[in-house]
Design an enzyme around this catalytic site. Structure first.
Site, PDB file in Angstrom:
ATOM      1  N   LYS A   1      27.003  24.554  37.653  1.00  0.00           N
ATOM      2  CA  LYS A   1      27.743  24.231  38.898  1.00  0.00           C
ATOM      3  C   LYS A   1      26.846  24.470  40.098  1.00  0.00           C
ATOM      4  O   LYS A   1      25.866  25.207  40.033  1.00  0.00           O
ATOM      5  CB  LYS A   1      29.011  25.084  39.035  1.00  0.00           C
ATOM      6  CG  LYS A   1      28.807  26.615  39.040  1.00  0.00           C
ATOM      7  CD  LYS A   1      28.465  27.220  40.378  1.00  0.00           C
ATOM      8  CE  LYS A   1      28.251  28.720  40.284  1.00  0.00           C
ATOM      9  NZ  LYS A   1      27.573  29.333  41.429  1.00  0.00           N
TER      10      LYS A   1
ATOM     11  N   ASP B   1      33.221  33.835  37.981  1.00  0.00           N
ATOM     12  CA  ASP B   1      32.935  32.398  37.898  1.00  0.00           C
ATOM     13  C   ASP B   1      33.388  31.781  36.577  1.00  0.00           C
ATOM     14  O   ASP B   1      33.367  30.560  36.436  1.00  0.00           O
ATOM     15  CB  ASP B   1      31.415  32.145  37.998  1.00  0.00           C
ATOM     16  CG  ASP B   1      30.914  32.177  39.429  1.00  0.00           C
ATOM     17  OD1 ASP B   1      31.750  32.264  40.356  1.00  0.00           O
ATOM     18  OD2 ASP B   1      29.685  32.111  39.618  1.00  0.00           O
TER      19      ASP B   1
HETATM   20  O1  C5P Z   1      32.709  38.921  38.661  1.00  0.00           O
HETATM   21  P1  C5P Z   1      31.282  39.168  38.390  1.00  0.00           P
HETATM   22  O2  C5P Z   1      31.075  40.184  37.293  1.00  0.00           O
HETATM   23  O3  C5P Z   1      30.496  37.940  38.150  1.00  0.00           O
HETATM   24  O4  C5P Z   1      30.689  39.795  39.716  1.00  0.00           O
HETATM   25  C1  C5P Z   1      29.466  40.478  39.784  1.00  0.00           C
HETATM   26  C2  C5P Z   1      29.477  41.365  41.003  1.00  0.00           C
HETATM   27  O5  C5P Z   1      29.505  40.573  42.200  1.00  0.00           O
HETATM   28  C3  C5P Z   1      30.717  42.255  41.102  1.00  0.00           C
HETATM   29  O6  C5P Z   1      30.510  43.458  40.429  1.00  0.00           O
HETATM   30  C4  C5P Z   1      30.862  42.450  42.591  1.00  0.00           C
HETATM   31  O7  C5P Z   1      29.972  43.464  43.021  1.00  0.00           O
HETATM   32  C5  C5P Z   1      30.369  41.150  43.162  1.00  0.00           C
HETATM   33  N1  C5P Z   1      31.462  40.221  43.480  1.00  0.00           N
HETATM   34  C6  C5P Z   1      32.239  40.457  44.612  1.00  0.00           C
HETATM   35  N2  C5P Z   1      33.251  39.591  44.925  1.00  0.00           N
HETATM   36  C7  C5P Z   1      33.492  38.499  44.163  1.00  0.00           C
HETATM   37  C8  C5P Z   1      32.712  38.248  43.016  1.00  0.00           C
HETATM   38  C9  C5P Z   1      31.711  39.116  42.702  1.00  0.00           C
HETATM   39  O8  C5P Z   1      32.021  41.437  45.330  1.00  0.00           O
HETATM   40  N3  C5P Z   1      34.467  37.662  44.514  1.00  0.00           N
END
Ligand code: C5P
Length: 283
Positions: A8, A131
């Protein structure tokens, strides 16, 4: 049977604010593109995971974690053999790992005949990463919340893009880039809403609609990024946008011939570039 796990780009990516749970509230128009990893999911006694990426233990791979999570939650006694052939650059802002995980959930839903709906898969996908839910539906979507609240959009068939993927990697990149954001960079999500509304009517996005909050901090996180952006512009891109938390860059192309010419020119510049098209799911 091999399946495509498409990647994406984020046409917009706005952050509205910090949340009490440590995540950020986002508004992002995500566009699935036809640069894909290949994944095969087939019957086996146990969960066996093979990837052509060297040196990553299976338990750290999101696709493997997707398989074990679904097996545990759905209380399945069968296994599966999962093979991943990577083509999407990793940790590049293109969602490759998240897409692999979503593809495995869908593949195992079929293989194990679970009959789970997309919305149930999306809910589980949210436990793997912000994601991952998008890739269960794919196509074009406005994602809100921390990324898991999806409004699917009709999208614009066959929109062409050129990607440039600078070979720069940072550990825990996404969380680091979110931490670098300051409240002054937060916006109200209106640009994403507006683009979602026009794309939902089948009208392609324009340069001025595209925005990414990480543009404010990406060059601090990736000091060489400015050089890649200049080389992309020198190759003929008129405006260059960041995808996700970077470092991948993309240019919106008026048509396929223009995209192919820009791609050739990027290759002559020595850039790691791809010519891609948007994937439409709802027409
Ligand atoms: O959700 P994911 O594990 O991919 O996110 C990785 C990191 O990115 C999270 O631990 C967080 O610190 C940050 N994040 C965030 N807000 C989001 C998505 C991700 O702060 N909407």
């Amino acid at each position: 049977m091999w399946r495509n796990a498409f990647s994406k780009i984020n046409l917009t990516l706005e952050v509205l604010g910090r949340r009490p749970d440590g995540y950020h509230e986002v508004a992002t128009v995500m566009q699935e593109i036809d640069l894909a990893d290949d994944i095969v999911v087939e019957a086996a006694d146990d969960i066996v995971f093979e990837s052509d990426i060297d040196g990553v233990p299976p338990e750290q791979d999101l696709a493997f974690r997707a398989a074990t999570l679904l097996r545990d939650i759905a209380k399945v006694s069968q296994g599966a053999r999962i093979r991943v052939a990577k083509h999407v650059p990793t940790a590049a802002g293109l969602g490759g790992g998240s897409s692999d995980a979503a593809c495995v959930l869908r593949g195992l839903n079929d293989l194990w005949r679970l009959g789970w709906s997309d919305s149930r898969l999306i809910q589980l996908a949210g436990q793997l990463g912000s994601d991952v839910p998008f890739f269960i539906s794919g196509g074009t979507a406005l994602a809100q919340g921390r990324g898991e609240v999806l409004s699917l959009l009709r999208g614009v068939p066959s929109q062409s893009f050129v990607l440039v993927c600078p070979p720069m990697r940072i550990d825990a990149k996404t969380s680091m880039l979110f931490k670098m954001l300051e409240p002054a960079m937060f916006t109200d999500g209106r640009k994403s809403q507006r683009l979602a509304e026009t794309m939902g009517r089948g009208i392609p996005g324009r340069e001025e609609d595209l925005v990414n909050v990480f543009e404010h901090v990406a060059e601090n996180a990736f000091p060489a990024l400015a050089r890649y952006r200049d080389r992309f512009l020198k190759a003929g891109a008129s405006i260059v946008h960041l995808s996700g938390a970077g470092p991948s860059l993309f240019a919106l192309c008026p048509d396929e011939a223009w995209a192919k010419a820009l791609h050739q020119s990027c290759k002559r510049e020595g850039l790691h570039a791809f010519v891609v098209k948007g994937v439409s799911r709802l027409v």
